[in-house]
Structures are given as structure tokens and as C-alpha cells.
Design a protein around this motif. Structure first.
Motif, mmCIF file in Angstrom:
data_model
loop_
_atom_site.group_PDB
_atom_site.id
_atom_site.type_symbol
_atom_site.label_atom_id
_atom_site.label_comp_id
_atom_site.label_asym_id
_atom_site.label_seq_id
_atom_site.Cartn_x
_atom_site.Cartn_y
_atom_site.Cartn_z
ATOM 1 N N GLY A 1 0.711 6.805 -13.589
ATOM 2 C CA GLY A 1 1.418 6.821 -12.311
ATOM 3 C C GLY A 1 0.597 7.341 -11.150
ATOM 4 O O GLY A 1 1.082 7.419 -10.023
ATOM 5 N N GLY A 2 -0.651 7.710 -11.381
ATOM 6 C CA GLY A 2 -1.496 8.299 -10.342
ATOM 7 C C GLY A 2 -2.525 7.332 -9.799
ATOM 8 O O GLY A 2 -2.323 6.120 -9.756
ATOM 9 N N LEU A 3 -3.662 7.875 -9.426
ATOM 10 C CA LEU A 3 -4.732 7.102 -8.803
ATOM 11 C C LEU A 3 -5.514 6.285 -9.823
ATOM 12 O O LEU A 3 -5.551 6.613 -11.013
ATOM 13 C CB LEU A 3 -5.701 8.040 -8.081
ATOM 14 C CG LEU A 3 -5.150 8.830 -6.906
ATOM 15 C CD1 LEU A 3 -6.170 9.854 -6.434
ATOM 16 C CD2 LEU A 3 -4.761 7.910 -5.768
ATOM 17 N N ASP B 1 -8.031 4.665 -15.178
ATOM 18 C CA ASP B 1 -6.750 5.153 -14.692
ATOM 19 C C ASP B 1 -6.793 6.674 -14.821
ATOM 20 O O ASP B 1 -6.919 7.201 -15.927
ATOM 21 C CB ASP B 1 -5.635 4.556 -15.551
ATOM 22 C CG ASP B 1 -4.245 4.802 -15.003
ATOM 23 O OD1 ASP B 1 -4.099 5.620 -14.078
ATOM 24 O OD2 ASP B 1 -3.303 4.182 -15.515
ATOM 25 N N VAL B 2 -6.695 7.384 -13.707
ATOM 26 C CA VAL B 2 -6.851 8.840 -13.730
ATOM 27 C C VAL B 2 -5.718 9.497 -14.509
ATOM 28 O O VAL B 2 -5.957 10.253 -15.451
ATOM 29 C CB VAL B 2 -6.947 9.398 -12.293
ATOM 30 C CG1 VAL B 2 -7.087 10.908 -12.300
ATOM 31 C CG2 VAL B 2 -8.118 8.760 -11.544
ATOM 32 N N VAL B 3 -4.483 9.256 -14.118
ATOM 33 C CA VAL B 3 -3.306 9.788 -14.823
ATOM 34 C C VAL B 3 -2.195 8.737 -14.741
ATOM 35 O O VAL B 3 -2.166 7.945 -13.809
ATOM 36 C CB VAL B 3 -2.794 11.125 -14.225
ATOM 37 C CG1 VAL B 3 -3.797 12.235 -14.412
ATOM 38 C CG2 VAL B 3 -2.433 10.986 -12.771
ATOM 39 N N ARG C 1 -4.158 0.193 -17.808
ATOM 40 C CA ARG C 1 -3.404 1.230 -17.101
ATOM 41 C C ARG C 1 -2.627 2.051 -18.126
ATOM 42 O O ARG C 1 -2.095 1.516 -19.094
ATOM 43 C CB ARG C 1 -2.443 0.612 -16.082
ATOM 44 C CG ARG C 1 -3.159 0.085 -14.867
ATOM 45 C CD ARG C 1 -2.170 -0.233 -13.778
ATOM 46 N NE ARG C 1 -2.834 -0.761 -12.598
ATOM 47 C CZ ARG C 1 -2.214 -1.031 -11.476
ATOM 48 N NH1 ARG C 1 -0.904 -0.827 -11.362
ATOM 49 N NH2 ARG C 1 -2.876 -1.507 -10.448
ATOM 50 N N PRO D 1 -4.949 4.209 -4.474
ATOM 51 C CA PRO D 1 -3.574 4.422 -4.939
ATOM 52 C C PRO D 1 -3.122 3.276 -5.840
ATOM 53 O O PRO D 1 -3.470 2.115 -5.619
ATOM 54 C CB PRO D 1 -2.764 4.462 -3.638
ATOM 55 C CG PRO D 1 -3.579 3.691 -2.658
ATOM 56 C CD PRO D 1 -5.015 3.916 -3.041
ATOM 57 N N ARG D 2 -2.351 3.597 -6.834
ATOM 58 C CA ARG D 2 -1.848 2.604 -7.785
ATOM 59 C C ARG D 2 -1.007 1.531 -7.103
ATOM 60 O O ARG D 2 -1.022 0.368 -7.490
ATOM 61 C CB ARG D 2 -1.026 3.321 -8.852
ATOM 62 C CG ARG D 2 -0.379 2.433 -9.864
ATOM 63 C CD ARG D 2 0.423 3.247 -10.859
ATOM 64 N NE ARG D 2 -0.393 4.225 -11.534
ATOM 65 C CZ ARG D 2 -1.121 3.962 -12.628
ATOM 66 N NH1 ARG D 2 -1.102 2.770 -13.152
ATOM 67 N NH2 ARG D 2 -1.852 4.895 -13.191
ATOM 68 N N SER D 3 -0.253 1.919 -6.070
ATOM 69 C CA SER D 3 0.652 0.977 -5.407
ATOM 70 C C SER D 3 -0.095 -0.140 -4.681
ATOM 71 O O SER D 3 0.408 -1.249 -4.574
ATOM 72 C CB SER D 3 1.548 1.726 -4.426
ATOM 73 O OG SER D 3 0.758 2.379 -3.450
ATOM 74 N N ASP E 1 0.184 3.377 -17.955
ATOM 75 C CA ASP E 1 1.619 3.112 -18.014
ATOM 76 C C ASP E 1 1.931 1.682 -18.454
ATOM 77 O O ASP E 1 3.067 1.239 -18.390
ATOM 78 C CB ASP E 1 2.281 3.409 -16.665
ATOM 79 C CG ASP E 1 1.647 2.630 -15.511
ATOM 80 O OD1 ASP E 1 0.692 1.864 -15.746
ATOM 81 O OD2 ASP E 1 2.096 2.804 -14.369
ATOM 82 N N HIS F 1 0.133 11.280 -23.101
ATOM 83 C CA HIS F 1 -0.707 12.484 -23.157
ATOM 84 C C HIS F 1 -1.019 12.884 -24.575
ATOM 85 O O HIS F 1 -0.309 12.940 -25.444
ATOM 86 C CB HIS F 1 -0.025 13.643 -22.434
ATOM 87 C CG HIS F 1 0.221 13.329 -20.992
ATOM 88 N ND1 HIS F 1 -0.776 13.318 -20.051
ATOM 89 C CD2 HIS F 1 1.343 12.990 -20.311
ATOM 90 C CE1 HIS F 1 -0.294 13.013 -18.888
ATOM 91 N NE2 HIS F 1 0.986 12.796 -19.002
#
Length: 158
Positions: free
Chosen positions: A62-64, A58-60, A143, A91-93, A145, A158
Motif C-alpha cells: 500500500g506504500g511507495l 514495492d517498498v511496503v 506488488r 506513489p502507488r496511486s 498487495d 509481513h
């Protein structure tokens, strides 16, 4: 800085982005999900006949999401095998990436683990189902999140 493989891909009109070299001097390339399967076949034909490892992260929050492939070109007539690292971001979505199981059979369990832990869907994978977590598990534990069941403390990622 462009490496040998990146220059070869440019010469043949194959779309990618060079991400430079890692600390060991291994070239890293970024491939779009929609181009990944055809470029994987081309790399196999070019001689990258061994998938050393596949992982995802997981890059960040909510991100990619990223799927990472470490490929090696092994041949009898070369002293030092050539290696390349391929990163495919989704994309996460709707994290969908073509499976390379049909190119490198060793991607089987590795892509299943990435699906199980991060929810990346590998299109055309023959047995894409959970491999570590029970089938009834809800969510994707790696992930950033992700909130574990029965764990309600808010944590800063973070």
C-alpha cells in the motif's frame, strides 16, 4: 553521511537526498521523479556513462514503489570505476517516473520489466509494454498487495 557525488550535486544546486552508503560503500541517493530526467542527463555528462542495472521494488504494501538505478563512471584515466545508486520513489496511486532510455539505451528492457511487474509508468519510453506477462494479464505481480488469479487465501505480507 554525505558522499562525493552528493556534495557535488549540492554545490551545483541540484535537489536530492543522501541515503548513505550500502554494504559495499556505494553511495545511494534519492531523487524526486520530477527531477530525475534532468539529473540523469547531468550525471551522464558528469561521466556516469554506463547504466549497470535498473530494477524496481514495492517498498511496503500500500506504500511507495521504488525504481533503482546503478550507474557507473567508466573512463580510461581512472583505475577504479565510480559507482552510485539512485532511488526514485513514486506513489502507488500514480507511479510515473521519467524514462532514461534516451540517456542510457540499456534502460529499455529493464524499465519494461519494472512496468510489467510493478506497474511503474516510465514517461517517454518508446516501447513501454509488457515484456514477461501476456498483454491480457491484469495487475502487477510483484506488488506486495497483489492477489494472484484463482488464489483466494488471505496472506499476511509481513
Amino acid at each position: 553521511m554525505q558522499g562525493r557525488l552528493s556534495a557535488w550535486l549540492v554545490k551545483h544546486g541540484l535537489v536530492h537526498s543522501s541515503l548513505g552508503f550500502d554494504y559495499q560503500g556505494i553511495e545511494t541517493l534519492q531523487i524526486k521523479p520530477e527531477d530525475w530526467h534532468s539529473i540523469a542527463v547531468i550525471l551522464y555528462v558528469y561521466g556516469y556513462n554506463y547504466l549497470r542495472s535498473q530494477c524496481a521494488y514495492d517498498v511496503v504494501p500500500g506504500g511507495l514503489l521504488a525504481s533503482v538505478y546503478h550507474l557507473t563512471r567508466i573512463a580510461y584515466d581512472i583505475d577504479q570505476p565510480e559507482e552510485v545508486c539512485i532511488k526514485v520513489f513514486a506513489p502507488r496511486s500514480n507511479p510515473r517516473i521519467p524514462s532514461v532510455f534516451w540517456v542510457w539505451k540499456s534502460a529499455d528492457f529493464q524499465e519494461r520489466e519494472s512496468y510489467d511487474m510493478l506497474g511503474i509508468i516510465y514517461d517517454n519510453h518508446p516501447r513501454l509494454k509488457r515484456i514477461l506477462m501476456p498483454e491480457s494479464w491484469i495487475g502487477w505481480p510483484l506488488r506486495k498487495d497483489y492477489i494472484a488469479p484463482n488464489f483466494y487465501e488471505i496472506q499476511d505480507a509481513h
